[in-house]
Write an enzyme that holds these catalytic residues in place. Sequence first.
Site, PDB file in Angstrom:
ATOM      1  N   TYR A  73      23.940  41.600  15.114  1.00 16.75           N
ATOM      2  CA  TYR A  73      25.275  42.213  15.164  1.00 16.75           C
ATOM      3  C   TYR A  73      25.350  43.239  16.291  1.00 16.75           C
ATOM      4  O   TYR A  73      26.328  43.297  17.032  1.00 16.75           O
ATOM      5  CB  TYR A  73      25.619  42.872  13.828  1.00 16.75           C
ATOM      6  CG  TYR A  73      27.060  43.342  13.787  1.00 16.75           C
ATOM      7  CD1 TYR A  73      28.053  42.529  13.244  1.00 16.75           C
ATOM      8  CD2 TYR A  73      27.429  44.571  14.317  1.00 16.75           C
ATOM      9  CE1 TYR A  73      29.376  42.939  13.237  1.00 16.75           C
ATOM     10  CE2 TYR A  73      28.738  44.989  14.316  1.00 16.75           C
ATOM     11  CZ  TYR A  73      29.717  44.180  13.767  1.00 16.75           C
ATOM     12  OH  TYR A  73      31.029  44.581  13.761  1.00 16.75           O
TER      13      TYR A  73
ATOM     14  N   PHE B 250      48.593  36.323  36.730  1.00 14.83           N
ATOM     15  CA  PHE B 250      48.579  35.136  35.869  1.00 14.83           C
ATOM     16  C   PHE B 250      49.474  35.408  34.656  1.00 14.83           C
ATOM     17  O   PHE B 250      49.745  36.566  34.325  1.00 14.83           O
ATOM     18  CB  PHE B 250      47.146  34.807  35.434  1.00 14.83           C
ATOM     19  CG  PHE B 250      47.090  33.549  34.612  1.00 14.83           C
ATOM     20  CD1 PHE B 250      47.412  32.330  35.180  1.00 14.83           C
ATOM     21  CD2 PHE B 250      46.753  33.580  33.269  1.00 14.83           C
ATOM     22  CE1 PHE B 250      47.402  31.167  34.418  1.00 14.83           C
ATOM     23  CE2 PHE B 250      46.735  32.428  32.504  1.00 14.83           C
ATOM     24  CZ  PHE B 250      47.066  31.212  33.074  1.00 14.83           C
ATOM     25  N   ASP B 251      49.924  34.350  33.973  1.00 14.78           N
ATOM     26  CA  ASP B 251      50.942  34.556  32.922  1.00 14.78           C
ATOM     27  C   ASP B 251      50.470  35.470  31.783  1.00 14.78           C
ATOM     28  O   ASP B 251      51.247  36.284  31.290  1.00 14.78           O
ATOM     29  CB  ASP B 251      51.479  33.227  32.378  1.00 14.78           C
ATOM     30  CG  ASP B 251      50.415  32.337  31.771  1.00 14.78           C
ATOM     31  OD1 ASP B 251      49.245  32.541  32.092  1.00 14.78           O
ATOM     32  OD2 ASP B 251      50.764  31.447  30.983  1.00 14.78           O
TER      33      ASP B 251
ATOM     34  N   ASP C 104      41.028  40.534  38.815  1.00 22.97           N
ATOM     35  CA  ASP C 104      41.093  39.435  37.856  1.00 22.97           C
ATOM     36  C   ASP C 104      40.210  38.336  38.458  1.00 22.97           C
ATOM     37  O   ASP C 104      40.600  37.647  39.396  1.00 22.97           O
ATOM     38  CB  ASP C 104      42.545  38.977  37.699  1.00 22.97           C
ATOM     39  CG  ASP C 104      42.671  37.801  36.743  1.00 22.97           C
ATOM     40  OD1 ASP C 104      41.639  37.186  36.420  1.00 22.97           O
ATOM     41  OD2 ASP C 104      43.802  37.490  36.330  1.00 22.97           O
TER      42      ASP C 104
ATOM     43  N   ALA D 186      38.606  35.470  37.365  1.00 19.35           N
ATOM     44  CA  ALA D 186      38.368  34.174  36.721  1.00 19.35           C
ATOM     45  C   ALA D 186      37.682  33.171  37.654  1.00 19.35           C
ATOM     46  O   ALA D 186      36.774  32.459  37.248  1.00 19.35           O
ATOM     47  CB  ALA D 186      39.695  33.612  36.209  1.00 19.35           C
TER      48      ALA D 186
ATOM     49  N   LYS E  50      36.198  29.843  33.259  1.00 18.84           N
ATOM     50  CA  LYS E  50      36.337  29.177  34.561  1.00 18.84           C
ATOM     51  C   LYS E  50      34.999  29.271  35.300  1.00 18.84           C
ATOM     52  O   LYS E  50      34.112  28.473  35.050  1.00 18.84           O
ATOM     53  CB  LYS E  50      37.461  29.836  35.381  1.00 18.84           C
ATOM     54  CG  LYS E  50      38.857  29.477  34.916  1.00 18.84           C
ATOM     55  CD  LYS E  50      39.357  30.386  33.868  1.00 18.84           C
ATOM     56  CE  LYS E  50      40.810  30.224  33.546  1.00 18.84           C
ATOM     57  NZ  LYS E  50      41.189  31.004  32.360  1.00 18.84           N
TER      58      LYS E  50
ATOM     59  N   HIS F 216      55.669  28.803  27.990  1.00 18.64           N
ATOM     60  CA  HIS F 216      55.309  27.432  28.370  1.00 18.64           C
ATOM     61  C   HIS F 216      54.348  26.759  27.388  1.00 18.64           C
ATOM     62  O   HIS F 216      54.301  25.550  27.285  1.00 18.64           O
ATOM     63  CB  HIS F 216      54.774  27.367  29.800  1.00 18.64           C
ATOM     64  CG  HIS F 216      53.394  27.906  29.987  1.00 18.64           C
ATOM     65  ND1 HIS F 216      53.081  29.218  29.764  1.00 18.64           N
ATOM     66  CD2 HIS F 216      52.252  27.300  30.365  1.00 18.64           C
ATOM     67  CE1 HIS F 216      51.793  29.392  30.020  1.00 18.64           C
ATOM     68  NE2 HIS F 216      51.269  28.250  30.368  1.00 18.64           N
TER      69      HIS F 216
HETATM   70  N1  F0G Z   1      43.466  35.282  34.823  1.00 22.67           N
HETATM   71  C1  F0G Z   1      43.591  34.135  35.485  1.00 22.67           C
HETATM   72  C2  F0G Z   1      43.674  34.136  36.974  1.00 22.67           C
HETATM   73  C3  F0G Z   1      43.638  32.937  34.770  1.00 22.67           C
HETATM   74  O1  F0G Z   1      43.772  31.795  35.444  1.00 22.67           O
HETATM   75  C4  F0G Z   1      43.538  32.964  33.367  1.00 22.67           C
HETATM   76  C5  F0G Z   1      43.603  31.751  32.575  1.00 22.67           C
HETATM   77  C6  F0G Z   1      43.399  34.200  32.716  1.00 22.67           C
HETATM   78  C7  F0G Z   1      43.370  35.352  33.478  1.00 22.67           C
HETATM   79  C8  F0G Z   1      43.293  34.305  31.225  1.00 22.67           C
HETATM   80  O2  F0G Z   1      42.055  33.877  30.809  1.00 22.67           O
HETATM   81  O3  F0G Z   1      42.495  31.845  29.398  1.00 22.67           O
HETATM   82  O4  F0G Z   1      40.341  33.077  29.246  1.00 22.67           O
HETATM   83  O5  F0G Z   1      42.395  34.058  28.343  1.00 22.67           O
HETATM   84  N2  F0G Z   1      43.947  30.654  33.056  1.00 22.67           N
HETATM   85  C9  F0G Z   1      43.952  29.369  32.399  1.00 22.67           C
HETATM   86  C10 F0G Z   1      44.563  28.371  33.322  1.00 22.67           C
HETATM   87  C11 F0G Z   1      44.499  29.342  31.042  1.00 22.67           C
HETATM   88  O6  F0G Z   1      44.822  27.256  32.866  1.00 22.67           O
HETATM   89  O7  F0G Z   1      44.748  28.665  34.507  1.00 22.67           O
HETATM   90  P1  F0G Z   1      41.818  33.173  29.370  1.00 22.67           P
END
Ligand code: F0G
Length: 485
Positions: free
Chosen positions: A100, A152-153, A242, A244, A285, A477
């Site tokens: 834990y 990102f969204d 960010d 990813a 990613k 979306h």
């Molecule tokens: N930042 C970027 C640039 C992303 O592309 C994503 C996720 C996230 C943050 C959020 O990360 O999914 O682990 O919570 N992108 C995916 C996509 C969902 O399809 O591009 P997450």
Amino acid sequence: MQKKYANCLHVCKKYTIFAAIFSFDTYTMELPFAESWKIKMVEPIHKSTRKEREEWLRKAKNNVFLLRSEQVYIDLLTDSGTGSMSDRQWAAMMTGDESYSGARSFFELKDVITSLTGFKYVIPTHQGRAAENVLFSHLVKPGQVIPGNAHFDTTKGHIEARKAFAIDVTCDEARDTQLEAPFKGNVGLEKLEKVLKENEGNVPFMVLTITNNTVGGQPVSMANIKATCELCHKYGVPVNMDSARFAENAYFIKTREPGYADKSIKEITKEMFSYVDSMTMSSKKDGLVNMGGFIATNKEDWYEGCKQYCIPFEGFITYGGMNGRDMAALAVGLMENTEFDMLDTRIRQVQYLASKLDEYGIPYQRPAGGHAIFIDADKILTKIPKEEFPAQTLTCELYLEAGIRSCEIGYILADRDPVTRENRFGGLDFVRLCIPRRVYTNNHMDVIAAALKNVYDRRESITRGLKIVKEAPLMRHFTVELERL
Ligand code: F0G
């Protein structure tokens, strides 16, 4: 028997003479490129009929997120958590420490992150948006402004849900999909300075997204990362990266930016992170795992603040929503994916698909991005007005054509303006063909290109789009429901 042997010898002699005359050395064939891995485990996939797909898509309300995976032949919805792990990652899973608190797997992961980024404080989270949630809970207050190169969204969602404003400061080159420029993900420095000046004292941080997913998986140059950070720091604003797809960004710096050709990917990532104050990471990613994320920083006050939100939302600070075994696999994944050969295999596959689309004249955001090809739907379905969502319509057409699931990165994903509640039609309207890591072969790329060509060839006959019948107020979306017009 002897005669046969003699004959054979005669042929061999003749061949040797032939080889000598034509000096085979000069004709040595250059070996073609091939993947830097071989396949050890496979998963069957299935085709379907157009009639079946019509029925499934109707039931899914023309939203491919609502399809079941068995209804998909080639899945290009996302590269997030959909990659194949290596034998070394699976082996590491067996050694995961599930304690834990104080788990060995956490400290091993932390050491890898520190070695790649230089950040000493690490907070694991269950995925990228969870990292955003924890960090933004500590930093974002209503009314504040957070500039970024196309948030990102989920990033935008976490800002807007806190009644703050996400302002896009991506460079203008990104808007011209046919322009060939090496770093279209860059920050427009003049735009950024304007936002920083006009909102002095009200900008808690800036978000620098690498690669810039929303404008087409386009990279940000080292020079731009450095200049962006210098500018923000001049105004006393910290920068959160960010990250990813940080490794893919490093690949593009190595292969496109002068001065980096001889540096290793690991040296490049270290330099990238040296300019920023923190990172949020979706490990799904470039971490090469199916689930996971983290925050890393050298800012002690941010670390202390994040701890307060990590514990109630994610879990104790040495696991934060991740299993020990998943942290172990992530530590290996991060090391593997910061090797040039791995990235070269991946990005060349994306470029291979792009070359097929070039052959067929299908327009996409040029040059090909790191993780995906972004088809320029506005340029293809010219008879469909913005209000009828061309990219979503094309996404549905591609699914109907061959069972290929892509994803709209366009007007639906852009959500409504939080103040006016109008659709945001100001950006680009893409269909993203997102390539999972180490999953499909170039034969699959050929099928995707051919299916898209078929849709492209009958584009003039596609004259009606879609209408939204149900939508969520934020990040619509994922669950939106649409009707064919
Ligand atoms: N930042 C970027 C640039 C992303 O592309 C994503 C996720 C996230 C943050 C959020 O990360 O999914 O682990 O919570 N992108 C995916 C996509 C969902 O399809 O591009 P997450």
